[in-house]
Motif scaffolding. Structure first.
Motif, PDB file in Angstrom:
ATOM      1  N   ARG A  14       1.731   6.493 -15.179  1.00 31.74           N
ATOM      2  CA  ARG A  14       2.436   7.543 -15.924  1.00 31.74           C
ATOM      3  C   ARG A  14       1.511   8.711 -16.263  1.00 31.74           C
ATOM      4  O   ARG A  14       1.990   9.813 -16.547  1.00 31.74           O
ATOM      5  N   SER A  15       0.209   8.461 -16.260  1.00 32.57           N
ATOM      6  CA  SER A  15      -0.715   9.439 -16.825  1.00 32.57           C
ATOM      7  C   SER A  15      -1.769   9.957 -15.854  1.00 32.57           C
ATOM      8  O   SER A  15      -2.705  10.625 -16.276  1.00 32.57           O
ATOM      9  N   PHE A  16      -1.635   9.681 -14.570  1.00 30.81           N
ATOM     10  CA  PHE A  16      -2.695  10.091 -13.641  1.00 30.81           C
ATOM     11  C   PHE A  16      -2.385  11.422 -12.968  1.00 30.81           C
ATOM     12  O   PHE A  16      -3.203  12.332 -12.995  1.00 30.81           O
ATOM     13  N   GLN A  17      -1.217  11.556 -12.349  1.00 37.93           N
ATOM     14  CA  GLN A  17      -0.840  12.810 -11.695  1.00 37.93           C
ATOM     15  C   GLN A  17       0.663  12.841 -11.473  1.00 37.93           C
ATOM     16  O   GLN A  17       1.222  11.935 -10.855  1.00 37.93           O
ATOM     17  N   ASP A  18       1.302  13.892 -11.973  1.00 34.98           N
ATOM     18  CA  ASP A  18       2.734  14.115 -11.752  1.00 34.98           C
ATOM     19  C   ASP A  18       2.906  15.000 -10.518  1.00 34.98           C
ATOM     20  O   ASP A  18       2.331  16.080 -10.447  1.00 34.98           O
ATOM     21  N   SER A  19       3.699  14.526  -9.561  1.00 34.01           N
ATOM     22  CA  SER A  19       3.885  15.310  -8.329  1.00 34.01           C
ATOM     23  C   SER A  19       5.229  16.015  -8.253  1.00 34.01           C
ATOM     24  O   SER A  19       5.422  16.872  -7.391  1.00 34.01           O
ATOM     25  N   ASN A  20       6.177  15.658  -9.135  1.00 37.63           N
ATOM     26  CA  ASN A  20       7.527  16.225  -8.997  1.00 37.63           C
ATOM     27  C   ASN A  20       7.994  17.003 -10.216  1.00 37.63           C
ATOM     28  O   ASN A  20       9.181  17.331 -10.339  1.00 37.63           O
ATOM     29  N   GLY A  21       7.119  17.292 -11.153  1.00 33.21           N
ATOM     30  CA  GLY A  21       7.441  18.182 -12.249  1.00 33.21           C
ATOM     31  C   GLY A  21       8.350  17.605 -13.308  1.00 33.21           C
ATOM     32  O   GLY A  21       9.096  18.372 -13.931  1.00 33.21           O
ATOM     33  N   GLY A  23       6.922  15.599 -15.754  1.00 32.47           N
ATOM     34  CA  GLY A  23       6.037  15.297 -16.868  1.00 32.47           C
ATOM     35  C   GLY A  23       5.480  13.890 -16.883  1.00 32.47           C
ATOM     36  O   GLY A  23       4.726  13.536 -17.797  1.00 32.47           O
ATOM     37  N   VAL A  24       5.838  13.097 -15.877  1.00 32.27           N
ATOM     38  CA  VAL A  24       5.390  11.701 -15.796  1.00 32.27           C
ATOM     39  C   VAL A  24       4.671  11.502 -14.468  1.00 32.27           C
ATOM     40  O   VAL A  24       5.166  11.914 -13.414  1.00 32.27           O
ATOM     41  N   VAL A 414       5.023  20.839 -16.200  1.00 28.93           N
ATOM     42  CA  VAL A 414       5.812  20.873 -17.437  1.00 28.93           C
ATOM     43  C   VAL A 414       5.062  20.076 -18.499  1.00 28.93           C
ATOM     44  O   VAL A 414       4.045  19.444 -18.234  1.00 28.93           O
ATOM     45  N   GLU A 415       5.581  20.094 -19.734  1.00 33.21           N
ATOM     46  CA  GLU A 415       4.975  19.343 -20.829  1.00 33.21           C
ATOM     47  C   GLU A 415       4.914  17.860 -20.478  1.00 33.21           C
ATOM     48  O   GLU A 415       5.926  17.245 -20.165  1.00 33.21           O
ATOM     49  N   PRO A 416       3.712  17.257 -20.514  1.00 33.65           N
ATOM     50  CA  PRO A 416       3.588  15.844 -20.141  1.00 33.65           C
ATOM     51  C   PRO A 416       4.245  14.920 -21.157  1.00 33.65           C
ATOM     52  O   PRO A 416       4.526  15.306 -22.295  1.00 33.65           O
ATOM     53  N   TRP A 417       4.447  13.680 -20.731  1.00 33.95           N
ATOM     54  CA  TRP A 417       5.132  12.686 -21.564  1.00 33.95           C
ATOM     55  C   TRP A 417       4.360  12.368 -22.834  1.00 33.95           C
ATOM     56  O   TRP A 417       4.950  12.016 -23.859  1.00 33.95           O
ATOM     57  N   LEU A 418       3.024  12.488 -22.786  1.00 33.80           N
ATOM     58  CA  LEU A 418       2.172  12.392 -23.969  1.00 33.80           C
ATOM     59  C   LEU A 418       1.303  13.644 -24.025  1.00 33.80           C
ATOM     60  O   LEU A 418       1.021  14.251 -22.985  1.00 33.80           O
ATOM     61  N   PRO A 419       0.847  14.028 -25.209  1.00 35.41           N
ATOM     62  CA  PRO A 419       0.009  15.229 -25.293  1.00 35.41           C
ATOM     63  C   PRO A 419      -1.316  15.070 -24.547  1.00 35.41           C
ATOM     64  O   PRO A 419      -1.889  13.978 -24.487  1.00 35.41           O
ATOM     65  N   LEU A 420      -1.793  16.161 -23.988  1.00 32.46           N
ATOM     66  CA  LEU A 420      -3.127  16.187 -23.392  1.00 32.46           C
ATOM     67  C   LEU A 420      -4.187  16.067 -24.476  1.00 32.46           C
ATOM     68  O   LEU A 420      -3.930  16.353 -25.656  1.00 32.46           O
ATOM     69  N   ASN A 421      -5.408  15.642 -24.074  1.00 35.97           N
ATOM     70  CA  ASN A 421      -6.520  15.646 -25.020  1.00 35.97           C
ATOM     71  C   ASN A 421      -6.720  17.067 -25.540  1.00 35.97           C
ATOM     72  O   ASN A 421      -6.654  18.040 -24.762  1.00 35.97           O
ATOM     73  N   PRO A 422      -6.949  17.242 -26.833  1.00 40.37           N
ATOM     74  CA  PRO A 422      -7.017  18.599 -27.399  1.00 40.37           C
ATOM     75  C   PRO A 422      -8.070  19.486 -26.744  1.00 40.37           C
ATOM     76  O   PRO A 422      -7.899  20.710 -26.690  1.00 40.37           O
ATOM     77  N   ASP A 423      -9.146  18.916 -26.223  1.00 37.30           N
ATOM     78  CA  ASP A 423     -10.206  19.730 -25.626  1.00 37.30           C
ATOM     79  C   ASP A 423     -10.073  19.851 -24.115  1.00 37.30           C
ATOM     80  O   ASP A 423     -11.055  20.139 -23.424  1.00 37.30           O
ATOM     81  N   TRP A 424      -8.861  19.662 -23.579  1.00 40.40           N
ATOM     82  CA  TRP A 424      -8.700  19.659 -22.124  1.00 40.40           C
ATOM     83  C   TRP A 424      -9.163  20.947 -21.435  1.00 40.40           C
ATOM     84  O   TRP A 424      -9.612  20.879 -20.276  1.00 40.40           O
ATOM     85  N   PRO A 425      -9.086  22.136 -22.080  1.00 40.18           N
ATOM     86  CA  PRO A 425      -9.569  23.326 -21.352  1.00 40.18           C
ATOM     87  C   PRO A 425     -11.048  23.258 -20.983  1.00 40.18           C
ATOM     88  O   PRO A 425     -11.484  23.925 -20.040  1.00 40.18           O
ATOM     89  N   VAL A 426     -11.833  22.464 -21.726  1.00 41.00           N
ATOM     90  CA  VAL A 426     -13.257  22.343 -21.388  1.00 41.00           C
ATOM     91  C   VAL A 426     -13.617  20.942 -20.899  1.00 41.00           C
ATOM     92  O   VAL A 426     -14.634  20.766 -20.210  1.00 41.00           O
TER      93      VAL A 426
END
Length: 528
Positions: A14-21, A23-24, A414-426
């Motif tokens: 569910r959390s590795f890579q979404d290929s079809n948009g 969010g899962v 799109v918005e993922p099923w769970l939030p990204l880690n807050p520091d994901w931009p870095v």
């Protein structure tokens, strides 16, 4: 035997890579990221469940053992993923969930339809207790009694997890054969083995006796800790079931292509090692997670390693793990500096290491606001513990993999099923690829270094374990020294050598009889 020289990489689909948009994450997304895994250096990927499921426990409630849930794709997607993984030299393990099914599985729908249904005995049904309540005091891992009353038939059914996850009756040979046929379905497709969910729970006390109370329980702890699990865990019959599963794997094994079993078993080491004798190739050794990380001291880690090594026979192959989908993230437990030290420990101990996706980025636990909580364990027990969701919830360690700085970190559009880690931009793969001293590059270096025969097959011997330092010898020529403190330390060496790798990734140099370690540093020294 490939499973002795591989590195296992766990993927939570569910959390590795979404290929079809949507969010899962999905199987096609994993396929597209296979080059990353090959470059990382791992040899085996383990996929958490992707079976057809109502997703009450995100796939661990299986409604069809021989099909893919549409949220993850199709059987054709799986076949394509498997084929391309094998073409890259990667082995593929998949989860087997044999203890329970979904309450929407056709087997259970038949079983609950009537006390006389042929599949009634495929699950565990009991009359109410003398007071009209549950048959005994067994508790669910997810809170509350492990029994739910079926009003239609007037009996209770057992579920060690959610009520939507009824336990199968492994005493019934028809049940066992049905599960073995499910194994054969995937083995014929070419999978290299299974990670078997809750292997130590398959057998239950045939007399269904009450479990004794635990002297350690206190209000605020999970319900299941109220009791010692004398009658629901590690029952003698379990070993016969493990042997039967091994026979199925051996049907498909051939020299150089063994099909293997990795068993999820949360037991003390002296009980865990008995599963080798039953035929489990790698009974999961969680001791670093359960005993090591909460007491991250050299003396304690050395004790754990020495105890485990002392219990293994020459025919048993060790294994180690520092994280998974049910445990807080390594970097959140230790901080990034010591997470690097822990990584060096994992990849230089004797045996097969298992690595959890994202830990190569020192990914922290996610921050999950109450309205975004998805984990059923947290939702069922949030009002029973003072600390609420994050005491029992597993969402923080299941957040999406951050790949780059594009919207939603390249995980989805799109918005993922769970939030990204807050520091994901870095903190993402692309950023760490560019930083030669990143955690990602350290993990790559460690995996490559592990191919040294001394690390693959050399014996282990503790050299030093006190005053904040832990050092050990592998084979005849390697010494690993780990500084568990934020202060400089010195270690006398048995002979001169050369530092071949530092967790700081800035040091390859000759060293005399005294090795100086900087704060939070681990090094590998080639002696002589």
């Amino acid at each position: 035997m490939w499973w002795k020289t591989t590195v296992v990489y766990q993927i939570y689909p569910r959390s590795f890579q979404d290929s079809n948009g949507d969010g899962v994450g999905d199987l096609e997304g994993i396929r597209r990221r296979l080059p990353y895994l090959k470059d990382l250096g791992v040899g085996t990927i383990w996929l958490s469940p992707f079976y057809k499921s109502p997703m009450r426990d995100f796939g661990y409630d299986v409604a069809d053992y021989c099909d893919v849930d549409p949220v993850f794709g199709t059987l054709e997607d799986f076949d394509r993923l498997l084929k391309e993984a094998h073409a890259l030299g990667l082995k593929v393990l998949i989860d087997l969930v044999p203890n329970h099914t979904s309450d929407q599985h056709p087997w259970f729908l038949e079983s609950k339809s009537s006390r006389n249904n042929p599949k009634r005995n495929w699950y565990i049904w009991k009359d109410p207790g003398p007071d009209g309540g549950p048959p005994n005091n067994w508790q669910s891992f997810f809170g509350g009694p492990a029994w739910t009353l079926d009003e239609g038939t007037g009996q209770y059914y057992l579920h060690l997890f959610l009520p939507e996850q009824p336990d199968l009756n492994w005493q019934n040979p028809e049940v066992r054969e049905a599960l073995y046929e499910a194994m054969r379905f995937w083995l014929r497709r070419g999978v290299d083995g299974f990670r078997v969910d809750v292997l130590w729970l398959l057998a239950k006390d045939p007399l269904f006796r009450d479990e004794p109370g635990s002297p350690f329980w206190r209000p605020g702890l999970p319900d299941r800790l109220r009791h010692e699990h004398t009658f629901t865990e590690d029952q003698p019959e379990t070993f016969a079931y493990v042997r039967e599963m091994r026979f199925v794997l051996d049907e498909f094994s051939e020299p150089g292509r063994e099909r293997i079993m990795v068993g999820e078993i949360y037991l003390p080491l002296h009980r865990l090692v008995r599963y080798y004798r039953a035929g489990c190739h790698l009974p999961f050794n969680f001791s670093l997670i359960t005993e090591g990380l909460p007491n991250w001291q050299p003396e304690n880690i050395a004790r754990i390693v020495e105890e485990y090594e002392s219990l293994l026979t020459p025919w048993d192959w060790p294994n180690w793990v520092l994280g998974n989908h049910d445990q807080p993230r390594l970097a959140s437990r230790l901080g990034e500096s010591q997470a690097r030290v822990a990584a060096m420990l994992l990849f230089t101990l004797r045996g097969t290491p298992t690595w959890y996706y994202g830990d190569e980025l020192a990914l922290p636990n996610g921050e999950i606001p109450p309205e975004r909580v998805r984990d059923p364990a947290a939702l069922r027990q949030k009002d029973r513990t003072p600390a609420g969701y994050h005491t029992l919830g597993r969402d923080p360690e299941r957040t999406p993999m951050p790949w780059d700085t594009s919207p939603y970190a390249g995980f989805s559009t799109v918005e993922p099923w769970l939030p990204l880690n807050p520091d994901w931009p870095v903190r993402n793969v692309a950023a760490q690829e560019k930083d030669p001293k990143s955690m990602l590059h350290l993990v790559k270096r460690l995996i490559r270094l592990r191919q040294d025969p001394e690390l693959l097959f050399g014996p282990y011997r503790t050299y030093w374990a006190r005053n904040g330092l832990y050092a050990y010898l592998r084979g005849k020529g390697l010494l690993i020294a780990l500084n568990f403190t934020d202060r400089e330390k010195a270690l006398d060496l048995p002979q001169e050598g050369r530092v071949v790798l530092s967790t700081h990734l800035d040091r390859e140099e000759a060293v005399g009889n005294t090795l100086r370690l900087r704060p939070d540093e681990g090094v590998v020294v080639r002696l002589g």
